[in-house]
Design a protein around this motif. Structure first.
Motif, mmCIF file in Angstrom:
data_model
loop_
_atom_site.group_PDB
_atom_site.id
_atom_site.type_symbol
_atom_site.label_atom_id
_atom_site.label_comp_id
_atom_site.label_asym_id
_atom_site.label_seq_id
_atom_site.Cartn_x
_atom_site.Cartn_y
_atom_site.Cartn_z
ATOM 1 N N LYS A 159 0.845 -1.199 0.000
ATOM 2 C CA LYS A 159 0.000 0.000 0.000
ATOM 3 C C LYS A 159 0.885 1.256 0.000
ATOM 4 C CE LYS A 159 -4.067 -1.912 2.376
ATOM 5 N NZ LYS A 159 -3.694 -3.325 2.505
ATOM 6 N N CYS A 160 1.930 1.230 0.836
ATOM 7 C CA CYS A 160 2.857 2.369 0.888
ATOM 8 C C CYS A 160 3.569 2.549 -0.450
ATOM 9 C CB CYS A 160 3.872 2.174 2.010
ATOM 10 S SG CYS A 160 3.146 2.373 3.647
ATOM 11 N N SER A 161 3.931 1.465 -1.090
ATOM 12 C CA SER A 161 4.584 1.551 -2.413
ATOM 13 C C SER A 161 3.662 2.209 -3.433
ATOM 14 C CB SER A 161 4.986 0.163 -2.914
ATOM 15 O OG SER A 161 5.986 -0.381 -2.104
ATOM 16 N N MET A 162 2.381 1.855 -3.374
ATOM 17 C CA MET A 162 1.420 2.456 -4.299
ATOM 18 C C MET A 162 1.298 3.963 -4.041
ATOM 19 S SD MET A 162 -1.714 -0.194 -4.810
ATOM 20 C CE MET A 162 -1.697 -1.332 -3.438
ATOM 21 N N ILE A 163 1.165 4.328 -2.773
ATOM 22 C CA ILE A 163 1.064 5.753 -2.409
ATOM 23 C C ILE A 163 2.333 6.486 -2.838
ATOM 24 C CG2 ILE A 163 0.990 7.378 -0.461
ATOM 25 C CD1 ILE A 163 -1.727 6.064 -1.029
ATOM 26 N N GLU A 164 3.479 5.887 -2.565
ATOM 27 C CA GLU A 164 4.758 6.514 -2.930
ATOM 28 C C GLU A 164 4.834 6.760 -4.434
ATOM 29 O OE1 GLU A 164 9.549 5.778 -2.335
ATOM 30 O OE2 GLU A 164 8.152 4.147 -1.892
ATOM 31 N N HIS A 165 4.461 5.759 -5.227
ATOM 32 C CA HIS A 165 4.482 5.908 -6.687
ATOM 33 C C HIS A 165 3.567 7.047 -7.138
ATOM 34 C CE1 HIS A 165 4.524 4.735 -10.939
ATOM 35 N NE2 HIS A 165 3.219 4.959 -10.899
ATOM 36 N N ILE A 166 2.367 7.086 -6.611
ATOM 37 C CA ILE A 166 1.401 8.113 -7.018
ATOM 38 C C ILE A 166 1.906 9.501 -6.621
ATOM 39 C CG2 ILE A 166 -0.934 9.012 -6.655
ATOM 40 C CD1 ILE A 166 -1.771 6.006 -6.242
ATOM 41 N N MET A 167 2.378 9.626 -5.388
ATOM 42 C CA MET A 167 2.835 10.939 -4.911
ATOM 43 C C MET A 167 4.086 11.404 -5.665
ATOM 44 S SD MET A 167 2.023 10.864 -0.806
ATOM 45 C CE MET A 167 2.364 12.618 -0.584
ATOM 46 N N GLN A 168 4.982 10.475 -6.004
ATOM 47 C CA GLN A 168 6.150 10.851 -6.799
ATOM 48 C C GLN A 168 5.705 11.341 -8.177
ATOM 49 O OE1 GLN A 168 8.565 7.302 -6.693
ATOM 50 N NE2 GLN A 168 9.735 8.016 -4.931
ATOM 51 N N SER A 169 4.774 10.622 -8.782
ATOM 52 C CA SER A 169 4.258 11.027 -10.089
ATOM 53 C C SER A 169 3.582 12.389 -10.029
ATOM 54 C CB SER A 169 3.266 9.991 -10.619
ATOM 55 O OG SER A 169 3.905 8.773 -10.871
ATOM 56 N N MET A 170 2.973 12.681 -8.892
ATOM 57 C CA MET A 170 2.289 13.962 -8.714
ATOM 58 C C MET A 170 3.244 15.041 -8.211
ATOM 59 S SD MET A 170 -1.371 12.616 -7.191
ATOM 60 C CE MET A 170 -2.182 14.220 -7.156
ATOM 61 N N GLN A 171 4.514 14.714 -8.124
ATOM 62 C CA GLN A 171 5.603 15.639 -7.790
ATOM 63 C C GLN A 171 5.503 16.227 -6.385
ATOM 64 O OE1 GLN A 171 5.574 18.358 -11.100
ATOM 65 N NE2 GLN A 171 6.516 16.857 -12.456
ATOM 66 N N PHE A 172 5.159 15.382 -5.413
ATOM 67 C CA PHE A 172 5.201 15.793 -4.019
ATOM 68 C C PHE A 172 6.642 15.713 -3.531
ATOM 69 C CE2 PHE A 172 0.683 14.957 -4.191
ATOM 70 C CZ PHE A 172 0.150 15.872 -3.289
ATOM 71 N N PRO A 173 7.009 16.516 -2.541
ATOM 72 C CA PRO A 173 8.365 16.446 -1.996
ATOM 73 C C PRO A 173 8.622 15.100 -1.302
ATOM 74 C CG PRO A 173 7.161 18.360 -1.121
ATOM 75 C CD PRO A 173 6.207 17.575 -1.951
ATOM 76 N N ALA A 174 9.855 14.623 -1.402
ATOM 77 C CA ALA A 174 10.222 13.310 -0.862
ATOM 78 C C ALA A 174 9.933 13.201 0.637
ATOM 79 C CB ALA A 174 11.693 13.030 -1.149
ATOM 80 N N GLU A 175 10.197 14.265 1.394
ATOM 81 C CA GLU A 175 9.980 14.186 2.843
ATOM 82 C C GLU A 175 8.501 14.024 3.187
ATOM 83 O OE1 GLU A 175 10.048 18.549 1.786
ATOM 84 O OE2 GLU A 175 11.410 16.895 1.384
ATOM 85 N N LEU A 176 7.617 14.624 2.398
ATOM 86 C CA LEU A 176 6.184 14.461 2.638
ATOM 87 C C LEU A 176 5.740 13.053 2.260
ATOM 88 C CD1 LEU A 176 3.485 15.610 3.545
ATOM 89 C CD2 LEU A 176 3.158 16.480 1.221
ATOM 90 N N ILE A 177 6.256 12.533 1.170
ATOM 91 C CA ILE A 177 5.933 11.170 0.750
ATOM 92 C C ILE A 177 6.328 10.201 1.858
ATOM 93 C CG2 ILE A 177 6.466 9.321 -0.897
ATOM 94 C CD1 ILE A 177 6.916 11.569 -3.008
ATOM 95 N N GLU A 178 7.518 10.389 2.402
ATOM 96 C CA GLU A 178 7.992 9.517 3.486
ATOM 97 C C GLU A 178 7.094 9.635 4.712
ATOM 98 O OE1 GLU A 178 11.998 9.075 6.202
ATOM 99 O OE2 GLU A 178 12.180 9.970 4.216
ATOM 100 N N LYS A 179 6.677 10.852 5.035
ATOM 101 C CA LYS A 179 5.818 11.070 6.202
ATOM 102 C C LYS A 179 4.457 10.398 5.995
ATOM 103 C CE LYS A 179 6.245 14.834 8.430
ATOM 104 N NZ LYS A 179 6.255 16.240 8.900
ATOM 105 N N VAL A 180 3.864 10.559 4.815
ATOM 106 C CA VAL A 180 2.564 9.948 4.534
ATOM 107 C C VAL A 180 2.669 8.429 4.624
ATOM 108 C CG1 VAL A 180 0.801 9.568 2.753
ATOM 109 C CG2 VAL A 180 1.688 11.867 3.153
ATOM 110 N N CYS A 181 3.685 7.866 3.983
ATOM 111 C CA CYS A 181 3.862 6.409 4.004
ATOM 112 C C CYS A 181 4.106 5.908 5.420
ATOM 113 C CB CYS A 181 4.996 5.991 3.080
ATOM 114 S SG CYS A 181 4.571 6.201 1.337
ATOM 115 N N GLY A 182 4.782 6.698 6.228
ATOM 116 C CA GLY A 182 5.039 6.314 7.614
ATOM 117 C C GLY A 182 3.805 6.283 8.475
ATOM 118 N N THR A 183 2.747 6.962 8.057
ATOM 119 C CA THR A 183 1.518 6.978 8.855
ATOM 120 C C THR A 183 0.536 5.878 8.456
ATOM 121 O OG1 THR A 183 0.332 8.504 7.391
ATOM 122 C CG2 THR A 183 1.682 9.473 9.160
ATOM 123 N N ILE A 184 0.759 5.270 7.326
ATOM 124 C CA ILE A 184 -0.156 4.226 6.873
ATOM 125 C C ILE A 184 0.125 2.966 7.660
ATOM 126 C CG2 ILE A 184 -0.833 2.751 4.947
ATOM 127 C CD1 ILE A 184 -0.537 5.171 3.169
#
Length: 184
Positions: A159-184
């Motif tokens: 699930k985190c991998s899917m979120i990470e892929h989507i957020m990277q594609s949507m050009q979110f900052p890496a630190e936010l992607i890590e924070k979001v994935c850490g909360t799932i």
């Protein structure tokens, strides 16, 4: 290809008329306006719908800084929200994140999910049947307030991998992607 700016309300309206994953804003508008490629070549008046002359510089894929800040702010607000904090299951937090990402930019979300699949499974689809056909025990659920369905019986890491892929594609900052994935 020209770039035009529309307000958030109009953008959500256009995006709400998405009929299938990967459909572009141009496809949606063509369908809604009953505008075909044949009509385009015969109707030079369509230039009045184009971007103003001051904005006709070559477009780039980069979003204006204010749009990026708004997306980042919206994701941070989700993480701090009571609704998110009340979710006890990873799948519920996963669904809230997906719903928020779609609401921020449904076209970019569609582009990101189009190429997102496993070796034998499709992860996102416009209907439950597609997900059921492409994997056993997928437990598809509709992403709230979106036209998308997602498989939910994957582990939290997937699930985190899917979120990470989507957020990277949507050009979110890496630190936010890590924070979001850490909360799932």
């Amino acid at each position: 290809m020209k770039t035009i700016e529309v307000d958030d309300e109009l953008y959500r309206y256009i995006a709400s008329h998405t009929q299938h994953i990967g459909e572009t804003a141009s496809d949606i508008l063509r369908r809604m306006l009953k505008f075909s490629a044949v009509t385009q070549s015969a109707a030079p008046a369509t230039r009045t719908v184009s971007a103003p002359a001051t904005a006709q510089a070559p477009s780039t894929d980069a979003k204006p800084a204010s749009q990026t800040k708004d997306k980042v702010r919206a994701m941070r607000e989700l993480l701090l929200s009571d609704e998110y904090a009340e979710q006890k299951k990873a799948v519920n937090r996963f669904m809230l994140v997906l719903s928020t990402l779609w609401s921020l930019d449904s076209i970019a979300f569609a582009d990101a999910t189009e190429s997102l699949h496993g070796r034998t499974r499709v992860y996102f689809a416009a209907d439950e049947q597609t997900l059921l056909k492409n994997g056993n025990q997928t437990k598809p659920k509709q992403v709230p307030d979106t036209p998308y369905w997602v498989i939910t019986n994957t582990n939290t890491g997937r699930k985190c991998s899917m979120i990470e892929h989507i957020m990277q594609s949507m050009q979110f900052p890496a630190e936010l992607i890590e924070k979001v994935c850490g909360t799932i």
